[in-house]
Design a protein around this motif. Structure first.
Motif, PDB file in Angstrom:
ATOM      1  N   VAL A  99       0.869  -1.180   0.000  1.00  0.00           N
ATOM      2  CA  VAL A  99       0.000   0.000   0.000  1.00  0.00           C
ATOM      3  C   VAL A  99       0.904   1.227   0.000  1.00  0.00           C
ATOM      4  CG1 VAL A  99      -1.797   1.292   1.198  1.00  0.00           C
ATOM      5  CG2 VAL A  99      -1.795  -1.216   1.290  1.00  0.00           C
ATOM      6  N   ALA A 100       0.743   2.103  -1.004  1.00  0.00           N
ATOM      7  CA  ALA A 100       1.584   3.290  -1.112  1.00  0.00           C
ATOM      8  C   ALA A 100       0.715   4.536  -1.227  1.00  0.00           C
ATOM      9  CB  ALA A 100       2.517   3.182  -2.323  1.00  0.00           C
ATOM     10  N   VAL A 101       0.967   5.518  -0.362  1.00  0.00           N
ATOM     11  CA  VAL A 101       0.254   6.796  -0.396  1.00  0.00           C
ATOM     12  C   VAL A 101       1.283   7.914  -0.281  1.00  0.00           C
ATOM     13  CG1 VAL A 101      -1.828   5.805   0.629  1.00  0.00           C
ATOM     14  CG2 VAL A 101      -0.122   6.873   2.104  1.00  0.00           C
ATOM     15  N   HIS A 102       0.857   9.159  -0.513  1.00  0.00           N
ATOM     16  CA  HIS A 102       1.815  10.261  -0.515  1.00  0.00           C
ATOM     17  C   HIS A 102       1.959  10.943   0.838  1.00  0.00           C
ATOM     18  CE1 HIS A 102      -1.997  12.361  -1.296  1.00  0.00           C
ATOM     19  NE2 HIS A 102      -1.438  13.396  -0.708  1.00  0.00           N
ATOM     20  N   ASP A 103       1.034  10.693   1.779  1.00  0.00           N
ATOM     21  CA  ASP A 103       1.144  11.387   3.074  1.00  0.00           C
ATOM     22  C   ASP A 103       0.415  10.582   4.144  1.00  0.00           C
ATOM     23  OD1 ASP A 103       1.478  13.105   5.152  1.00  0.00           O
ATOM     24  OD2 ASP A 103       0.224  14.709   4.370  1.00  0.00           O
ATOM     25  N   LEU A 105       0.825  10.779   7.193  1.00  0.00           N
ATOM     26  CA  LEU A 105       0.562  11.607   8.367  1.00  0.00           C
ATOM     27  C   LEU A 105      -0.770  12.336   8.269  1.00  0.00           C
ATOM     28  CD1 LEU A 105       4.101  13.151   8.971  1.00  0.00           C
ATOM     29  CD2 LEU A 105       3.078  11.150  10.053  1.00  0.00           C
ATOM     30  N   ASN A 106      -1.327  12.430   7.081  1.00  0.00           N
ATOM     31  CA  ASN A 106      -2.636  13.057   6.896  1.00  0.00           C
ATOM     32  C   ASN A 106      -3.697  12.139   7.491  1.00  0.00           C
ATOM     33  OD1 ASN A 106      -5.128  13.984   5.878  1.00  0.00           O
ATOM     34  ND2 ASN A 106      -4.185  14.746   4.013  1.00  0.00           N
ATOM     35  N   PRO A 107      -4.503  12.606   8.445  1.00  0.00           N
ATOM     36  CA  PRO A 107      -5.515  11.739   9.060  1.00  0.00           C
ATOM     37  C   PRO A 107      -6.466  11.110   8.048  1.00  0.00           C
ATOM     38  CG  PRO A 107      -5.272  13.760  10.331  1.00  0.00           C
ATOM     39  CD  PRO A 107      -4.469  13.946   9.082  1.00  0.00           C
ATOM     40  N   TYR A 108      -6.677  11.771   6.920  1.00  0.00           N
ATOM     41  CA  TYR A 108      -7.555  11.195   5.890  1.00  0.00           C
ATOM     42  C   TYR A 108      -6.999   9.861   5.411  1.00  0.00           C
ATOM     43  CZ  TYR A 108     -10.096  10.481   1.575  1.00  0.00           C
ATOM     44  OH  TYR A 108     -10.866   9.922   0.584  1.00  0.00           O
ATOM     45  N   PHE A 109      -5.703   9.809   5.124  1.00  0.00           N
ATOM     46  CA  PHE A 109      -5.116   8.564   4.636  1.00  0.00           C
ATOM     47  C   PHE A 109      -4.978   7.542   5.759  1.00  0.00           C
ATOM     48  CE2 PHE A 109      -3.899  11.435   1.227  1.00  0.00           C
ATOM     49  CZ  PHE A 109      -4.286  10.675   0.134  1.00  0.00           C
ATOM     50  N   ALA A 110      -4.821   8.013   6.988  1.00  0.00           N
ATOM     51  CA  ALA A 110      -4.808   7.076   8.111  1.00  0.00           C
ATOM     52  C   ALA A 110      -6.151   6.357   8.225  1.00  0.00           C
ATOM     53  CB  ALA A 110      -4.498   7.822   9.405  1.00  0.00           C
ATOM     54  N   GLU A 111      -7.249   7.074   8.005  1.00  0.00           N
ATOM     55  CA  GLU A 111      -8.573   6.447   8.044  1.00  0.00           C
ATOM     56  C   GLU A 111      -8.762   5.478   6.884  1.00  0.00           C
ATOM     57  OE1 GLU A 111     -12.073   8.889   8.897  1.00  0.00           O
ATOM     58  OE2 GLU A 111     -10.728  10.532   9.439  1.00  0.00           O
ATOM     59  N   LEU A 116      -8.850  -0.321   4.825  1.00  0.00           N
ATOM     60  CA  LEU A 116      -8.367  -1.356   3.904  1.00  0.00           C
ATOM     61  C   LEU A 116      -7.566  -2.422   4.643  1.00  0.00           C
ATOM     62  CD1 LEU A 116      -5.076  -1.047   3.037  1.00  0.00           C
ATOM     63  CD2 LEU A 116      -5.964   1.001   1.964  1.00  0.00           C
ATOM     64  N   GLU A 117      -6.865  -2.008   5.702  1.00  0.00           N
ATOM     65  CA  GLU A 117      -6.101  -2.967   6.494  1.00  0.00           C
ATOM     66  C   GLU A 117      -7.024  -4.000   7.136  1.00  0.00           C
ATOM     67  OE1 GLU A 117      -2.578  -2.618   9.777  1.00  0.00           O
ATOM     68  OE2 GLU A 117      -4.404  -1.481  10.165  1.00  0.00           O
ATOM     69  N   LYS A 330     -14.991   4.257   3.159  1.00  0.00           N
ATOM     70  CA  LYS A 330     -15.585   3.589   1.997  1.00  0.00           C
ATOM     71  C   LYS A 330     -14.545   3.351   0.909  1.00  0.00           C
ATOM     72  CE  LYS A 330     -20.315   5.388   2.524  1.00  0.00           C
ATOM     73  NZ  LYS A 330     -21.385   6.208   1.885  1.00  0.00           N
ATOM     74  N   ILE A 331     -13.733   4.368   0.662  1.00  0.00           N
ATOM     75  CA  ILE A 331     -12.721   4.256  -0.392  1.00  0.00           C
ATOM     76  C   ILE A 331     -11.703   3.176  -0.042  1.00  0.00           C
ATOM     77  CG2 ILE A 331     -10.792   5.481  -1.475  1.00  0.00           C
ATOM     78  CD1 ILE A 331     -12.539   8.014  -1.376  1.00  0.00           C
ATOM     79  N   GLY A 332     -11.213   3.176   1.200  1.00  0.00           N
ATOM     80  CA  GLY A 332     -10.238   2.174   1.608  1.00  0.00           C
ATOM     81  C   GLY A 332     -10.794   0.768   1.562  1.00  0.00           C
TER      82      GLY A 332
END
Length: 378
Positions: A99-103, A105-111, A116-117, A330-332
Protein backbone atom coordinates in the motif's frame (compact mmCIF):
# COMPACT_ATOMS: atom_id res chain seq x y z
CA UNK A 1 8.52 -31.08 -7.16
CA UNK A 2 9.67 -29.45 -3.93
CA UNK A 3 8.84 -31.49 -0.83
CA UNK A 4 6.90 -30.01 2.10
CA UNK A 5 9.84 -30.05 4.49
CA UNK A 6 12.26 -28.15 2.27
CA UNK A 7 9.83 -25.58 0.94
CA UNK A 8 8.63 -24.51 4.37
CA UNK A 9 11.79 -24.68 6.42
CA UNK A 10 12.35 -22.12 9.16
CA UNK A 11 15.25 -20.46 10.93
CA UNK A 12 17.15 -21.81 13.88
CA UNK A 13 19.31 -19.97 16.43
CA UNK A 14 22.78 -18.86 15.25
CA UNK A 15 25.85 -21.07 14.89
CA UNK A 16 27.53 -22.18 18.08
CA UNK A 17 24.56 -21.54 20.39
CA UNK A 18 22.80 -24.32 22.20
CA UNK A 19 19.07 -24.59 22.95
CA UNK A 20 19.35 -23.08 26.40
CA UNK A 21 21.51 -20.15 25.23
CA UNK A 22 18.98 -19.28 22.54
CA UNK A 23 16.05 -19.52 24.90
CA UNK A 24 14.93 -22.87 23.44
CA UNK A 25 13.77 -25.73 25.68
CA UNK A 26 16.45 -28.39 26.09
CA UNK A 27 13.90 -31.08 25.27
CA UNK A 28 13.30 -29.93 21.67
CA UNK A 29 13.91 -33.22 19.89
CA UNK A 30 16.11 -33.35 16.83
CA UNK A 31 17.71 -30.00 17.55
CA UNK A 32 21.45 -29.55 16.98
CA UNK A 33 23.31 -26.23 17.28
CA UNK A 34 23.50 -24.50 13.90
CA UNK A 35 21.01 -26.89 12.23
CA UNK A 36 18.19 -25.23 10.29
CA UNK A 37 14.83 -26.07 11.81
CA UNK A 38 12.31 -27.69 9.46
CA UNK A 39 8.76 -28.95 9.65
CA UNK A 40 10.16 -32.40 10.53
CA UNK A 41 11.30 -31.18 13.94
CA UNK A 42 7.72 -30.24 14.80
CA UNK A 43 6.22 -33.30 13.11
CA UNK A 44 8.55 -35.75 14.90
CA UNK A 45 7.91 -34.14 18.27
CA UNK A 46 4.12 -34.34 17.85
CA UNK A 47 3.97 -37.61 15.93
CA UNK A 48 2.17 -36.15 12.91
CA UNK A 49 3.05 -35.65 9.25
CA UNK A 50 4.95 -32.65 7.89
CA UNK A 51 1.97 -31.97 5.62
CA UNK A 52 -0.28 -31.61 8.67
CA UNK A 53 2.23 -29.27 10.29
CA UNK A 54 2.39 -27.15 7.13
CA UNK A 55 -1.40 -26.89 6.95
CA UNK A 56 -1.65 -26.04 10.65
CA UNK A 57 0.87 -23.20 10.34
CA UNK A 58 -1.23 -21.77 7.51
CA UNK A 59 -4.41 -21.95 9.64
CA UNK A 60 -6.00 -24.46 7.30
CA UNK A 61 -9.51 -25.55 8.37
CA UNK A 62 -8.52 -29.06 7.26
CA UNK A 63 -6.61 -29.42 10.53
CA UNK A 64 -8.44 -29.62 13.85
CA UNK A 65 -8.22 -26.49 15.98
CA UNK A 66 -6.58 -28.40 18.85
CA UNK A 67 -3.89 -29.76 16.54
CA UNK A 68 -3.29 -26.30 15.05
CA UNK A 69 -2.78 -24.92 18.56
CA UNK A 70 -0.30 -27.68 19.46
CA UNK A 71 1.67 -27.16 16.26
CA UNK A 72 1.92 -23.41 16.78
CA UNK A 73 2.87 -23.83 20.44
CA UNK A 74 5.61 -26.31 19.56
CA UNK A 75 6.89 -24.11 16.75
CA UNK A 76 7.14 -21.21 19.18
CA UNK A 77 8.88 -23.35 21.79
CA UNK A 78 11.65 -24.51 19.46
CA UNK A 79 12.03 -21.16 17.69
CA UNK A 80 10.70 -22.18 14.29
CA UNK A 81 9.84 -19.26 11.97
CA UNK A 82 7.64 -20.00 8.99
CA UNK A 83 9.46 -19.41 5.69
CA UNK A 84 6.83 -17.48 3.76
CA UNK A 85 9.06 -16.97 0.72
CA UNK A 86 9.65 -20.68 0.28
CA UNK A 87 5.98 -21.51 0.80
CA UNK A 88 5.01 -18.95 -1.83
CA UNK A 89 6.93 -20.95 -4.44
CA UNK A 90 4.37 -23.73 -3.98
CA UNK A 91 1.22 -21.64 -3.55
CA UNK A 92 2.16 -18.79 -5.94
CA UNK A 93 0.89 -16.49 -3.16
CA UNK A 94 2.97 -14.53 -0.70
CA UNK A 95 0.01 -13.17 1.32
CA UNK A 96 1.69 -9.76 1.04
CA UNK A 97 0.00 -6.62 -0.30
CA UNK A 98 1.74 -3.30 -0.80
CA UNK A 99 0.00 0.00 0.00
CA UNK A 100 1.58 3.29 -1.11
CA UNK A 101 0.25 6.80 -0.40
CA UNK A 102 1.81 10.26 -0.52
CA UNK A 103 1.14 11.39 3.07
CA UNK A 104 0.49 8.80 5.77
CA UNK A 105 0.56 11.61 8.37
CA UNK A 106 -2.64 13.06 6.90
CA UNK A 107 -5.51 11.74 9.06
CA UNK A 108 -7.56 11.19 5.89
CA UNK A 109 -5.12 8.56 4.64
CA UNK A 110 -4.81 7.08 8.11
CA UNK A 111 -8.57 6.45 8.04
CA UNK A 112 -8.44 4.99 4.53
CA UNK A 113 -5.53 2.75 5.52
CA UNK A 114 -7.31 1.54 8.64
CA UNK A 115 -10.34 0.49 6.57
CA UNK A 116 -8.37 -1.36 3.90
CA UNK A 117 -6.10 -2.97 6.49
CA UNK A 118 -9.12 -4.46 8.26
CA UNK A 119 -10.41 -6.02 5.03
CA UNK A 120 -7.02 -7.37 3.95
CA UNK A 121 -6.15 -8.80 7.36
CA UNK A 122 -9.47 -10.67 7.45
CA UNK A 123 -8.19 -12.52 4.37
CA UNK A 124 -4.80 -13.25 5.90
CA UNK A 125 -2.89 -10.60 3.95
CA UNK A 126 0.11 -8.87 5.48
CA UNK A 127 0.65 -5.22 4.47
CA UNK A 128 3.80 -3.40 3.44
CA UNK A 129 3.23 0.37 3.46
CA UNK A 130 5.14 3.16 1.73
CA UNK A 131 4.88 6.91 2.32
CA UNK A 132 6.23 8.00 -1.06
CA UNK A 133 5.79 11.77 -0.38
CA UNK A 134 4.99 12.42 -4.04
CA UNK A 135 8.48 11.28 -5.00
CA UNK A 136 7.96 9.00 -7.99
CA UNK A 137 11.46 7.51 -7.63
CA UNK A 138 10.69 6.52 -4.05
CA UNK A 139 7.42 4.95 -5.23
CA UNK A 140 9.18 2.97 -7.97
CA UNK A 141 11.78 1.66 -5.51
CA UNK A 142 8.97 0.45 -3.23
CA UNK A 143 7.20 -1.30 -6.11
CA UNK A 144 10.45 -3.02 -7.14
CA UNK A 145 10.87 -4.27 -3.58
CA UNK A 146 7.33 -5.63 -3.63
CA UNK A 147 8.03 -7.51 -6.84
CA UNK A 148 11.16 -9.02 -5.29
CA UNK A 149 9.00 -10.29 -2.41
CA UNK A 150 6.46 -11.75 -4.85
CA UNK A 151 3.68 -9.54 -3.44
CA UNK A 152 0.13 -10.58 -4.31
CA UNK A 153 -0.89 -7.04 -5.30
CA UNK A 154 -0.61 -3.30 -4.89
CA UNK A 155 -2.96 -0.55 -3.70
CA UNK A 156 -1.55 2.75 -4.90
CA UNK A 157 -2.37 6.40 -4.39
CA UNK A 158 -0.08 7.34 -7.27
CA UNK A 159 2.68 9.88 -6.91
CA UNK A 160 2.79 12.96 -9.07
CA UNK A 161 4.69 11.85 -12.16
CA UNK A 162 3.27 8.33 -12.27
CA UNK A 163 2.61 7.29 -15.87
CA UNK A 164 -0.04 5.01 -17.28
CA UNK A 165 2.71 3.01 -18.97
CA UNK A 166 4.38 1.95 -15.72
CA UNK A 167 1.07 0.92 -14.13
CA UNK A 168 0.02 -0.92 -17.28
CA UNK A 169 3.37 -2.73 -17.33
CA UNK A 170 2.59 -4.16 -13.89
CA UNK A 171 -0.92 -5.16 -14.94
CA UNK A 172 0.47 -6.73 -18.11
CA UNK A 173 2.77 -8.87 -15.96
CA UNK A 174 -0.27 -10.21 -14.13
CA UNK A 175 0.19 -8.16 -10.94
CA UNK A 176 -3.13 -7.02 -9.42
CA UNK A 177 -3.17 -3.23 -9.01
CA UNK A 178 -5.89 -0.94 -7.63
CA UNK A 179 -5.51 2.83 -7.60
CA UNK A 180 -6.96 4.83 -4.71
CA UNK A 181 -7.82 8.54 -4.28
CA UNK A 182 -5.95 9.66 -7.40
CA UNK A 183 -6.65 8.74 -10.99
CA UNK A 184 -4.11 8.17 -13.78
CA UNK A 185 -5.75 8.40 -17.22
CA UNK A 186 -5.59 5.39 -19.57
CA UNK A 187 -4.54 2.84 -16.96
CA UNK A 188 -5.70 -0.75 -17.15
CA UNK A 189 -6.31 -0.90 -13.40
CA UNK A 190 -9.46 -0.02 -11.41
CA UNK A 191 -9.50 3.20 -9.39
CA UNK A 192 -11.53 4.04 -6.27
CA UNK A 193 -11.77 7.74 -5.42
CA UNK A 194 -14.04 10.56 -4.34
CA UNK A 195 -15.77 12.82 -6.84
CA UNK A 196 -13.39 15.72 -6.24
CA UNK A 197 -14.78 18.00 -8.94
CA UNK A 198 -18.30 17.69 -7.56
CA UNK A 199 -17.25 18.19 -3.94
CA UNK A 200 -15.21 21.30 -4.72
CA UNK A 201 -18.04 22.68 -6.84
CA UNK A 202 -20.53 22.17 -4.00
CA UNK A 203 -18.43 23.88 -1.35
CA UNK A 204 -17.54 26.83 -3.61
CA UNK A 205 -21.17 27.26 -4.59
CA UNK A 206 -22.04 27.32 -0.88
CA UNK A 207 -19.62 30.23 -0.38
CA UNK A 208 -21.15 32.06 -3.35
CA UNK A 209 -24.64 31.54 -1.90
CA UNK A 210 -23.39 32.99 1.38
CA UNK A 211 -22.68 36.24 -0.48
CA UNK A 212 -18.94 35.90 -1.09
CA UNK A 213 -17.51 37.08 -4.40
CA UNK A 214 -13.78 37.12 -3.57
CA UNK A 215 -13.07 33.42 -2.99
CA UNK A 216 -9.46 32.25 -2.91
CA UNK A 217 -8.39 28.71 -3.78
CA UNK A 218 -5.49 27.55 -1.62
CA UNK A 219 -3.58 24.31 -2.11
CA UNK A 220 -3.56 21.15 -4.15
CA UNK A 221 -0.92 19.65 -6.41
CA UNK A 222 -2.37 20.43 -9.80
CA UNK A 223 -0.42 17.60 -11.47
CA UNK A 224 -2.50 15.11 -9.45
CA UNK A 225 -6.08 14.29 -10.38
CA UNK A 226 -7.34 15.43 -6.96
CA UNK A 227 -5.61 18.79 -7.32
CA UNK A 228 -6.85 19.29 -10.86
CA UNK A 229 -10.42 18.22 -10.14
CA UNK A 230 -10.87 20.31 -6.99
CA UNK A 231 -9.43 23.31 -8.78
CA UNK A 232 -11.82 22.66 -11.70
CA UNK A 233 -14.78 22.44 -9.30
CA UNK A 234 -13.83 25.79 -7.76
CA UNK A 235 -13.60 27.41 -11.19
CA UNK A 236 -16.88 25.90 -12.38
CA UNK A 237 -18.84 27.32 -9.42
CA UNK A 238 -17.27 30.75 -9.88
CA UNK A 239 -17.98 30.89 -13.61
CA UNK A 240 -21.60 29.87 -13.06
CA UNK A 241 -21.92 32.75 -10.59
CA UNK A 242 -20.41 35.24 -13.03
CA UNK A 243 -17.19 35.57 -11.02
CA UNK A 244 -13.88 35.60 -12.91
CA UNK A 245 -11.57 32.86 -11.51
CA UNK A 246 -8.53 34.65 -12.96
CA UNK A 247 -9.25 37.63 -10.70
CA UNK A 248 -9.15 35.46 -7.55
CA UNK A 249 -6.15 34.56 -5.41
CA UNK A 250 -5.02 31.05 -6.40
CA UNK A 251 -2.17 29.41 -4.46
CA UNK A 252 -1.31 25.90 -5.71
CA UNK A 253 0.83 23.08 -4.27
CA UNK A 254 0.05 23.66 -0.58
CA UNK A 255 -0.88 20.45 1.28
CA UNK A 256 -0.07 20.61 5.01
CA UNK A 257 -0.88 22.63 8.12
CA UNK A 258 2.53 24.27 7.83
CA UNK A 259 1.65 25.27 4.28
CA UNK A 260 -1.61 26.76 5.52
CA UNK A 261 0.16 28.82 8.16
CA UNK A 262 2.70 30.07 5.62
CA UNK A 263 -0.04 31.18 3.19
CA UNK A 264 -1.76 33.56 5.62
CA UNK A 265 0.45 36.63 5.00
CA UNK A 266 -0.08 36.39 1.24
CA UNK A 267 -3.84 36.14 1.72
CA UNK A 268 -4.01 39.08 4.12
CA UNK A 269 -1.73 41.25 1.98
CA UNK A 270 -3.52 40.60 -1.30
CA UNK A 271 -4.56 43.73 -3.20
CA UNK A 272 -8.13 42.42 -3.14
CA UNK A 273 -8.26 40.53 0.15
CA UNK A 274 -10.51 37.46 -0.14
CA UNK A 275 -13.61 37.30 2.06
CA UNK A 276 -13.54 33.50 1.81
CA UNK A 277 -10.92 30.80 1.30
CA UNK A 278 -11.60 27.37 -0.18
CA UNK A 279 -8.75 25.12 0.95
CA UNK A 280 -7.66 21.98 -0.89
CA UNK A 281 -7.91 19.95 2.32
CA UNK A 282 -8.67 20.27 6.02
CA UNK A 283 -5.00 20.36 6.99
CA UNK A 284 -4.40 23.58 5.06
CA UNK A 285 -7.56 25.12 6.54
CA UNK A 286 -6.71 24.10 10.10
CA UNK A 287 -3.21 25.52 9.70
CA UNK A 288 -4.62 28.87 8.58
CA UNK A 289 -7.22 29.47 11.28
CA UNK A 290 -4.94 30.13 14.28
CA UNK A 291 -2.63 32.25 12.12
CA UNK A 292 -5.54 34.43 11.07
CA UNK A 293 -6.30 34.99 14.77
CA UNK A 294 -2.67 35.96 15.43
CA UNK A 295 -3.22 38.69 12.84
CA UNK A 296 -6.48 39.84 14.48
CA UNK A 297 -8.57 38.33 11.69
CA UNK A 298 -11.26 36.04 13.05
CA UNK A 299 -12.07 32.93 10.98
CA UNK A 300 -15.77 33.04 10.20
CA UNK A 301 -16.87 36.64 10.73
CA UNK A 302 -13.77 38.25 9.18
CA UNK A 303 -12.90 35.59 6.60
CA UNK A 304 -14.80 32.41 5.78
CA UNK A 305 -12.64 29.26 5.69
CA UNK A 306 -13.56 25.87 4.24
CA UNK A 307 -11.66 22.60 4.05
CA UNK A 308 -12.01 19.25 2.32
CA UNK A 309 -12.02 15.63 3.63
CA UNK A 310 -13.79 16.10 7.01
CA UNK A 311 -10.97 14.60 9.05
CA UNK A 312 -11.46 13.68 12.68
CA UNK A 313 -11.78 16.81 14.83
CA UNK A 314 -12.78 19.19 12.02
CA UNK A 315 -16.16 19.66 13.70
CA UNK A 316 -14.60 20.31 17.12
CA UNK A 317 -12.69 23.51 16.26
CA UNK A 318 -13.89 27.02 16.99
CA UNK A 319 -15.40 27.78 14.62
CA UNK A 320 -16.31 24.26 13.48
CA UNK A 321 -14.94 23.74 9.98
CA UNK A 322 -17.18 23.63 6.93
CA UNK A 323 -15.78 20.88 4.73
CA UNK A 324 -16.58 17.97 2.38
CA UNK A 325 -16.95 14.45 3.72
CA UNK A 326 -14.84 12.38 1.32
CA UNK A 327 -15.52 8.94 2.89
CA UNK A 328 -12.01 7.52 3.38
CA UNK A 329 -13.49 4.42 5.05
CA UNK A 330 -15.58 3.59 2.00
CA UNK A 331 -12.72 4.26 -0.39
CA UNK A 332 -10.24 2.17 1.61
CA UNK A 333 -12.62 -0.73 2.07
CA UNK A 334 -13.67 -0.80 -1.58
CA UNK A 335 -10.06 -0.55 -2.75
CA UNK A 336 -9.15 -3.58 -0.65
CA UNK A 337 -12.15 -5.62 -1.83
CA UNK A 338 -11.40 -4.71 -5.45
CA UNK A 339 -7.79 -5.84 -5.10
CA UNK A 340 -8.85 -9.12 -3.46
CA UNK A 341 -11.16 -9.82 -6.40
CA UNK A 342 -8.21 -9.38 -8.75
CA UNK A 343 -5.97 -11.61 -6.62
CA UNK A 344 -8.66 -14.29 -6.79
CA UNK A 345 -8.44 -14.16 -10.58
CA UNK A 346 -11.55 -12.12 -11.30
CA UNK A 347 -11.50 -9.62 -14.15
CA UNK A 348 -12.36 -6.18 -12.75
CA UNK A 349 -13.38 -3.26 -15.02
CA UNK A 350 -10.90 -0.39 -15.08
CA UNK A 351 -13.64 2.26 -15.07
CA UNK A 352 -13.05 4.62 -12.09
CA UNK A 353 -15.53 4.26 -9.23
CA UNK A 354 -16.31 7.67 -7.70
CA UNK A 355 -17.71 7.88 -4.18
CA UNK A 356 -20.34 10.61 -3.73
CA UNK A 357 -19.06 13.52 -1.57
CA UNK A 358 -21.19 15.16 1.13
CA UNK A 359 -21.06 18.86 2.03
CA UNK A 360 -20.77 19.50 5.78
CA UNK A 361 -21.85 23.09 6.49
CA UNK A 362 -20.65 24.36 9.88
CA UNK A 363 -19.66 27.61 11.58
CA UNK A 364 -16.55 28.61 9.62
CA UNK A 365 -18.38 29.72 6.44
CA UNK A 366 -20.98 32.38 7.37
CA UNK A 367 -22.05 35.36 5.34
CA UNK A 368 -19.52 38.24 5.44
CA UNK A 369 -19.46 39.76 8.93
CA UNK A 370 -21.75 37.12 10.44
CA UNK A 371 -20.78 35.03 13.47
CA UNK A 372 -22.05 31.46 13.75
CA UNK A 373 -19.69 30.10 16.39
CA UNK A 374 -18.78 31.35 19.85
CA UNK A 375 -16.23 34.14 20.20
CA UNK A 376 -12.87 33.19 21.66
CA UNK A 377 -11.63 35.38 24.52
CA UNK A 378 -8.00 35.98 25.36
Amino acid sequence: MIDDENETEGRSPGEGSGPEAAGQPSGAEGYRPGKRLTLSHIADQLGISTATVSLALRNSPLVAEETRAKVKRTAEDIGYIYNRSAASLRTARSQIVGVAVHDILNPYFAEAFSALETVLEEQGQMIFICNHRDDVKRQRAFINTLLQHRADGLILCPSVGTTAEEINRLVGQGIPVTLMCREVPKVWAPCILGDDLKGAYQITRHLVQQGHSRIAMVGGRRESSAGRDRHAGWKKALVEAGIDPAAQLDLPELMTQADGRAAVPEILNAAERPTAVMCFNDLVALGMMPMFRRNNVEPGPDIAVTGYDDIDGADARTPALTTVQNHPDKIGRLAALTLLRQIAGERVPNTPIRIEPELRIRESSPRPGQRLGPALTE
